[in-house]
Design an enzyme around this catalytic site. Structure first.
Site, mmCIF file in Angstrom:
data_model
loop_
_atom_site.group_PDB
_atom_site.id
_atom_site.type_symbol
_atom_site.label_atom_id
_atom_site.label_comp_id
_atom_site.label_asym_id
_atom_site.label_seq_id
_atom_site.Cartn_x
_atom_site.Cartn_y
_atom_site.Cartn_z
ATOM 1 N N TYR A 1 -5.454 74.192 27.664
ATOM 2 C CA TYR A 1 -5.874 73.418 26.530
ATOM 3 C C TYR A 1 -5.214 73.993 25.129
ATOM 4 O O TYR A 1 -4.086 74.138 25.078
ATOM 5 C CB TYR A 1 -7.539 73.584 26.344
ATOM 6 C CG TYR A 1 -7.946 72.346 25.437
ATOM 7 C CD1 TYR A 1 -7.810 71.191 25.978
ATOM 8 C CD2 TYR A 1 -8.920 72.612 24.465
ATOM 9 C CE1 TYR A 1 -8.316 69.999 25.180
ATOM 10 C CE2 TYR A 1 -9.504 71.711 23.484
ATOM 11 C CZ TYR A 1 -9.249 70.210 24.113
ATOM 12 O OH TYR A 1 -9.596 69.325 23.306
ATOM 13 N N LYS B 1 -13.224 53.500 48.550
ATOM 14 C CA LYS B 1 -12.050 53.043 48.529
ATOM 15 C C LYS B 1 -11.035 54.487 48.036
ATOM 16 O O LYS B 1 -9.975 54.586 48.462
ATOM 17 C CB LYS B 1 -11.589 51.888 47.712
ATOM 18 C CG LYS B 1 -10.229 51.281 47.616
ATOM 19 C CD LYS B 1 -10.245 50.228 48.793
ATOM 20 C CE LYS B 1 -9.112 49.444 48.532
ATOM 21 N NZ LYS B 1 -9.047 48.257 49.392
ATOM 22 N N GLU C 1 -9.941 45.375 42.940
ATOM 23 C CA GLU C 1 -10.904 45.240 44.170
ATOM 24 C C GLU C 1 -11.957 44.496 44.030
ATOM 25 O O GLU C 1 -12.573 44.435 42.786
ATOM 26 C CB GLU C 1 -11.294 46.619 44.518
ATOM 27 C CG GLU C 1 -11.992 46.904 45.915
ATOM 28 C CD GLU C 1 -10.953 46.738 47.059
ATOM 29 O OE1 GLU C 1 -11.207 46.621 48.147
ATOM 30 O OE2 GLU C 1 -9.778 46.970 46.884
ATOM 31 N N ASP C 2 -12.314 43.700 44.921
ATOM 32 C CA ASP C 2 -13.409 42.687 44.915
ATOM 33 C C ASP C 2 -13.710 41.944 43.709
ATOM 34 O O ASP C 2 -14.876 42.096 43.109
ATOM 35 C CB ASP C 2 -14.685 43.796 45.182
ATOM 36 C CG ASP C 2 -14.747 44.010 46.775
ATOM 37 O OD1 ASP C 2 -13.862 43.719 47.423
ATOM 38 O OD2 ASP C 2 -15.410 45.165 46.975
ATOM 39 N N GLY D 1 -9.380 31.120 49.903
ATOM 40 C CA GLY D 1 -9.514 31.967 48.886
ATOM 41 C C GLY D 1 -8.475 33.084 48.662
ATOM 42 O O GLY D 1 -7.289 32.509 49.058
#
Length: 758
Positions: free
Chosen positions: A39, A94, A136-137, A196
């Site tokens: 950091y 996923k 996704e989806d 689709g």
């Protein structure tokens, strides 16, 4: 879903830690210095480099290995529009697949936004975080809008897996299916059920690969997509509208070569299947219940090739065959997009892999199935570990050839070797060994010829032109195993079989065997019987006589019994008094050799020296520099127990006999593996860095250490490797895997090649 499955799934997601993903630090943060580097103020230097050259973000951050899995939960498979929050378990899942199959890190981001334009604004703003985006989806037609706009705005790959992952997997199946039925892709008639996102992507990709658009008929919930239809029409499905009077799937199925189902259960009937063309391809991909069950389709048309999205039927069309690996290749070459060339390269790589011999990992995962290219195996299994070495190089090459790669991969062979870490972690360590035997193949005799692991290894080595295999085993047993496992092996063509029941060479061998062991209680009348009934003894005698260059005993039977026969027949190298064994363990953290794991129970200091010298020579044959730690419970004179004194004496002797060897001791294993710990106790140590050859004071310690390292680090092992024998010979353990058998066999053959060079 059963109550038991529900409870098990909920328990799995909750314990021991809620969820399936976490983050971990890739750098230490153990002190103030680490904090200053990680950091403030050290981090500023990395920031300044990226300001100067944005491409260096791939060097100083995790971005080049980080995928954003993003959804609004509007079209979750099997669940529908469940919303962003409820979709999070799916997105985490996923992420697990990305990590498990391709080593890619993932942040899953669930966005509570249905408006496609607002969704685009949110996701586009995340470009600095990620190397690529996996959508996704997201329901259609919004998914088309979101992907199109993001691809226009973002300079990183954006890939809607529900569309393109399905399309790539299905296209690979179509290529192989058409090859089996001997049909031309440019002439086949395709009928789809579903219009689709996935169905349209499938059709688009098939058209790119050669299917004629005029040969495609699309049906959906409202029937045939025809010109002039008003119901359920949008700019995306209307491009496949045709002029026709047909209105239903039943009206258009006649003569179809391919059925692509991405719709709902039961829409395709047995009667429809009967009216399809000869040898039709039926891809019924609705989940969890397909458009037609495979048994019904087979009953109607036995000549059909059938694929589904389910794992309990042959030919599972699963997106996991594609998405981890196309992202792996895209990220590794710094691709700015995933274009059509990369998709087609992925299709072809998947299709070609189905023609390759199935690996042991796959065979173990799918026991009872015959996994050989044919009607029930047109596409690889999702758990085939070779996907990661086949697809990313093909995708990266396509990206470079099409001009979308920011970083060139100059050495594809080296890249494939790097990817091997996801398949077999022994890959890079064993590479030198395999290179030796490819250039100098040797005759290798296997004593345990009827064992599946041995025969798999014979096939692997023979197909790679690494050895000339000889196999001892009864012909009926060997051929039965070959058939059961589904190997592409044939006696006489691929290997020489020595059947103990009709072997004609016992006469002279029996005489020689008695001469060797007549003073050990072997009677002349017993010699031939021993050779007939002890494959290890027979193989060792053939090795001794020169009929083979190297030998593998086991994996069945007791190690000590095998070793007893081998030592008495093969003998020891000139000057060797103390034969030994060593095991290699390859882990994510490093590669370690441990000796003596199987032979010498309580070695002396002189024997420890001999074991160390032989083991060091073997380590060098792997292309590694031995860094030796003589292990003890004591650190550098901390104890005067006899075992500590013995290891101390061994180091002193080695200092005189092998002054060039990097060896230190006596020391504990933590000091051996940590230079910082070692420096605190003995900063003048001759050993630099981490030890890779660990010499234990006795067999118990060595065996326990080896097994502990292997299990705790989920390591891949090679061995036991015999040291000090007059000829190259090794003994497989009872728990050896086929890959372990291949590695140890290759090592024996390489030892034979080295022997001819010495």
């Amino acid at each position: 879903m059963s109550d038991d499955l529900r409870e098990s799934a909920l328990h799995y997601h909750q314990y021991p830690t809620p969820g399936k993903l976490g983050t971990y630090a890739t750098k230490p943060l153990a002190n103030q210095r680490d904090l200053a580097l990680a950091y403030s103020p050290g981090v500023a230097f990395a920031c300044e480099e990226i300001v100067s050259d944005p491409n260096t973000a791939a060097n100083y951050t995790s971005r080049a290995n980080l995928v954003g899995v993003i959804s609004n939960g509007s079209a979750v498979l099997g669940l529908g529009n469940i919303g962003a929050l409820a979709s999070k378990p799916v997105m985490e899942g996923k992420g697990v697949l990305f990590k498990q199959f391709a080593g890619l890190d993932v942040f899953d981001i669930e966005i509570d936004q249905a408006d496609p334009d607002k969704l685009v604004e949110i996701i586009a703003g995340l470009e600095p975080t990620f190397g690529a985006i996996n959508l996704e989806d997201i329901k259609a037609p919004e998914c088309f809008i979101v992907e199109e706009k993001l691809r226009e705005r973002m300079n990183i790959p954006v890939f809607h897996d529900d569309q393109h992952g399905t399309a790539i997997t299905a296209a690979a199946g179509v290529l192989n299916g058409l090859k089996l039925v001997e049909k031309d892709i440019s002439t086949v008639k395709v009928v789809t059920s579903g219009a689709g996102a996935a169905a349209l992507a499938c059709m688009d990709l098939l058209v790119t690969m050669g299917v004629r658009k005029e040969n495609i008929t699309v049906t959906d919930i409202a029937g045939v997509v025809y010109r002039g239809r008003k119901e359920h029409i949008n700019p995306y499905n209307s491009r496949y509208a045709i002029d026709t009077e047909a209105r239903t799937l039943d009206d258009v199925i006649d003569g179809a070569d391919i059925f692509l189902g991405l719709s709902a259960p039961g829409v395709l009937t047995g009667d429809m299947v009967k009216r399809m063309a000869d040898k039709p391809l039926i891809f019924a991909m609705a989940n969890p219940t397909p458009e037609i069950m495979p048994e019904e389709a087979k009953a109607a048309r036995p000549d059909a090739i059938i694929a589904t999205g389910r794992s309990d039927f042959p030919n599972q069309l699963n997106n996991v065959l594609c998405f981890p690996f196309i992202f792996r290749g895209a990220l590794d070459c710094g691709a700015t997009t995933i274009n059509e060339a990369m998709k087609i390269a992925c299709v072809k790589a998947i299709a070609e892999l189905a023609h390759a011999e199935v690996s042991e990992v796959v065979a173990n995962a799918y026991q009872g199935e015959t996994l050989k290219f044919g009607p029930d195996y047109i596409i690889p299994k999702p758990f085939d570990p070779r996907l990661v070495t086949a697809i990313p190089p093909a995708v990266a090459q396509a990206a470079m050839d099409s001009g979308v790669a920011m970083r060139r991969i100059e050495d594809m062979d080296a890249y494939r070797d790097k990817l091997n870490r996801f398949v077999f972690r022994s890959g890079s360590v064993m590479k030198g060994v395999f290179n030796v035997i490819r250039k100098n193949p040797r005759r290798l005799i296997f004593a345990g010829g009827a064992d599946e692991r041995v025969l798999r290894s014979v096939q692997t080595l023979q197909q790679d032109n690494c050895t000339y295999p000889l196999v001892i085993g009864h012909k009926t047993s060997v051929e039965h195993t070959i058939r059961e496992v589904g190997l592409d092996l044939r006696v006489g063509r691929d290997f020489e079989l020595i059947d103990p029941s009709n072997f004609e060479g016992y006469g002279d061998l029996a005489k020689d065997y008695h001469q060797l062991l007549g003073r050990s209680g072997v009677w002349p009348a017993d010699a031939e019987g021993i050779l007939r009934n002890n494959a290890t003894a027979l193989a060792a005698m053939l090795l001794r006589r020169g009929d083979a260059d190297a030998m593998i005993a086991g994996p069945r039977g007791n190690f000590q019994e095998h070793f007893k026969q081998i030592r008495s027949i093969v003998g020891l190298q000139q000057g060797v008094k103390c034969p030994a064994s060593m095991n290699l363990v390859i882990m994510e953290s490093g590669t370690y050799f441990v000796a003596d794991t199987y032979i010498n129970y309580q070695p002396t200091a002189d024997e420890i020296v001999e074991i160390t010298m032989m083991a060091s020579e073997q380590v060098r044959r792997f292309g590694l520099t031995p860094k030796v730690a003589l292990l003890s419970h004591s650190n550098f004179g901390g104890s005067n127990h006899p075992s500590a004194i013995m290891m101390r004496q061994a180091r002193d002797i080695l200092e005189q006999r092998a002054p060039q060897l990097e060896v230190e001791g006596e020391m504990r294993v933590d000091a051996a593996l940590s230079e910082s710990i070692r420096d605190k106790m003995f900063p003048y140590s001759k050993l630099n860095g981490e030890a890779n050859l660990l010499i234990a004071p006795n067999l118990d310690a060595a065996n326990i250490l080896f097994k502990g390292i292997k299990v705790s680090g989920r390591g891949v092992s090679v061995g036991p490797i015999l040291l000090g024998m007059a000829k190259p010979v090794h003994i497989l353990s009872r728990t050896a895997s086929s890959r372990g058998t291949v590695n140890l066999s290759a090592l024996a053959a390489a030892d034979a090649a080295f022997a001819t060079q010495d």
